[in-house]
Design a protein around this motif. Structure first.
Motif, PDB file in Angstrom:
ATOM      1  N   SER A 173      -4.302   6.024   8.928  1.00  0.00           N
ATOM      2  CA  SER A 173      -3.332   6.609   9.851  1.00  0.00           C
ATOM      3  C   SER A 173      -3.915   6.749  11.255  1.00  0.00           C
TER       4      SER A 173
ATOM      5  N   ALA B   2       3.422   4.951   7.915  1.00  0.00           N
ATOM      6  CA  ALA B   2       2.270   5.405   7.124  1.00  0.00           C
ATOM      7  C   ALA B   2       2.266   6.922   6.990  1.00  0.00           C
TER       8      ALA B   2
ATOM      9  N   LEU C 183       5.191   8.059   4.701  1.00  0.00           N
ATOM     10  CA  LEU C 183       4.891   7.822   3.286  1.00  0.00           C
ATOM     11  C   LEU C 183       3.839   8.801   2.775  1.00  0.00           C
ATOM     12  N   ALA C 184       2.842   9.078   3.607  1.00  0.00           N
ATOM     13  CA  ALA C 184       1.766   9.987   3.189  1.00  0.00           C
ATOM     14  C   ALA C 184       2.264  11.408   3.004  1.00  0.00           C
TER      15      ALA C 184
ATOM     16  N   TRP D  79       8.890  -0.150   3.998  1.00  0.00           N
ATOM     17  CA  TRP D  79       9.239   0.916   3.052  1.00  0.00           C
ATOM     18  C   TRP D  79       9.622   0.321   1.692  1.00  0.00           C
TER      19      TRP D  79
ATOM     20  N   SER E 153       6.587  -0.934  -0.120  1.00  0.00           N
ATOM     21  CA  SER E 153       5.714   0.154  -0.576  1.00  0.00           C
ATOM     22  C   SER E 153       6.080   0.634  -1.980  1.00  0.00           C
TER      23      SER E 153
ATOM     24  N   ALA F 247       0.655  -1.554  -2.724  1.00  0.00           N
ATOM     25  CA  ALA F 247      -0.068  -0.449  -2.093  1.00  0.00           C
ATOM     26  C   ALA F 247       0.395  -0.268  -0.648  1.00  0.00           C
ATOM     27  N   THR F 248       0.039   0.856  -0.072  1.00  0.00           N
ATOM     28  CA  THR F 248       0.485   1.182   1.283  1.00  0.00           C
ATOM     29  C   THR F 248      -0.009   0.171   2.307  1.00  0.00           C
TER      30      THR F 248
ATOM     31  N   ALA G 171       2.054  -2.975   2.468  1.00  0.00           N
ATOM     32  CA  ALA G 171       3.396  -2.612   2.936  1.00  0.00           C
ATOM     33  C   ALA G 171       3.412  -2.429   4.450  1.00  0.00           C
ATOM     34  N   LEU G 172       2.374  -1.821   4.989  1.00  0.00           N
ATOM     35  CA  LEU G 172       2.303  -1.619   6.436  1.00  0.00           C
ATOM     36  C   LEU G 172       2.108  -2.937   7.175  1.00  0.00           C
TER      37      LEU G 172
END
Length: 205
Positions: free
Chosen positions: A4, A107, A110-111, A163, A166, A170-171, A174-175
């Protein structure tokens, strides 16, 4: 260094470059450069953190963010005269910043466990608000509102794609998808004129 923070730092630097370029077009002094760079760099992330009730906001929690923005402002102050078309550079750097800031916002959303369409909307706000502030203060038509261009649409579809992915990957991947989709659409709009139909009024009967 967290993912992040890395995304925030990268988007801050590139958005700060665009803010400083806007200051150069307005022929401001170094203080004006610093102001425009910081306003553009932290505007979207600040709105994101306020909406998500993150306390303190990211640049207060990590003051190094402000030094990154300041470094970008000084860099442009001493080099902007070397650029042939500052407007074109601003547009392309803004596209790059958008493709970093949208995943940065996504990010964080989602976190913090945001559900439904909240996460992609947070990504859009993070990516667009700093540039909107820059253009309004510079008395320019905001890029986000320019006729027929893909800007908000690029940000939203990029955030939506990230999104969606995700939910299956994994994140990190996705990002990456969010950033690539955002940049592809925005770059296509700049290079090839991709856009949405605009409203055309009809004469009254």
């Amino acid at each position: 260094m967290t993912l992040s923070f890395a995304l925030d730092a990268a988007s801050v630097f590139v958005f700060a470059l665009t803010g400083a370029l806007a200051a150069s077009r307005a022929q401001l002094d170094i203080v004006g450069f610093l102001f425009f760079a910081a306003l553009t760099a932290v505007g979207g992330g600040t709105v994101r953190d306020l909406l998500l009730d993150r306390n303190p906001v990211f640049w207060i929690n990590q003051p190094a963010i402000l030094f990154i923005a300041a470094a970008a402002a000084v860099l442009v102050f001493f080099s902007a005269h070397l650029v042939e078309s500052r407007a074109r550079w601003l547009a392309w750097l803004d596209a790059a910043a958008l493709s970093i800031a949208v995943p940065a916002g996504l990010a964080v959303a989602l976190a913090t466990g945001q559900s439904g369409f909240v996460a992609p909307i947070v990504g859009v706000l993070t990516g667009t608000f700093g540039g909107l502030l820059r253009d309004v203060v510079a008395n320019e038509v905001p890029m986000v509102l320019r006729q027929g261009e893909l800007y908000m649409t690029a940000a939203f579809l990029g955030a939506l794609a990230g999104w969606y992915v995700s939910g299956y990957l994994a994140t990190g991947p996705a990002l990456i998808v969010a950033g690539l989709v955002t940049f592809f659409l925005r770059a296509g709009s700049l290079a090839f004129g991709w856009g949405l139909p605009v409203y055309r009024s009809r004469p009254p009967r």
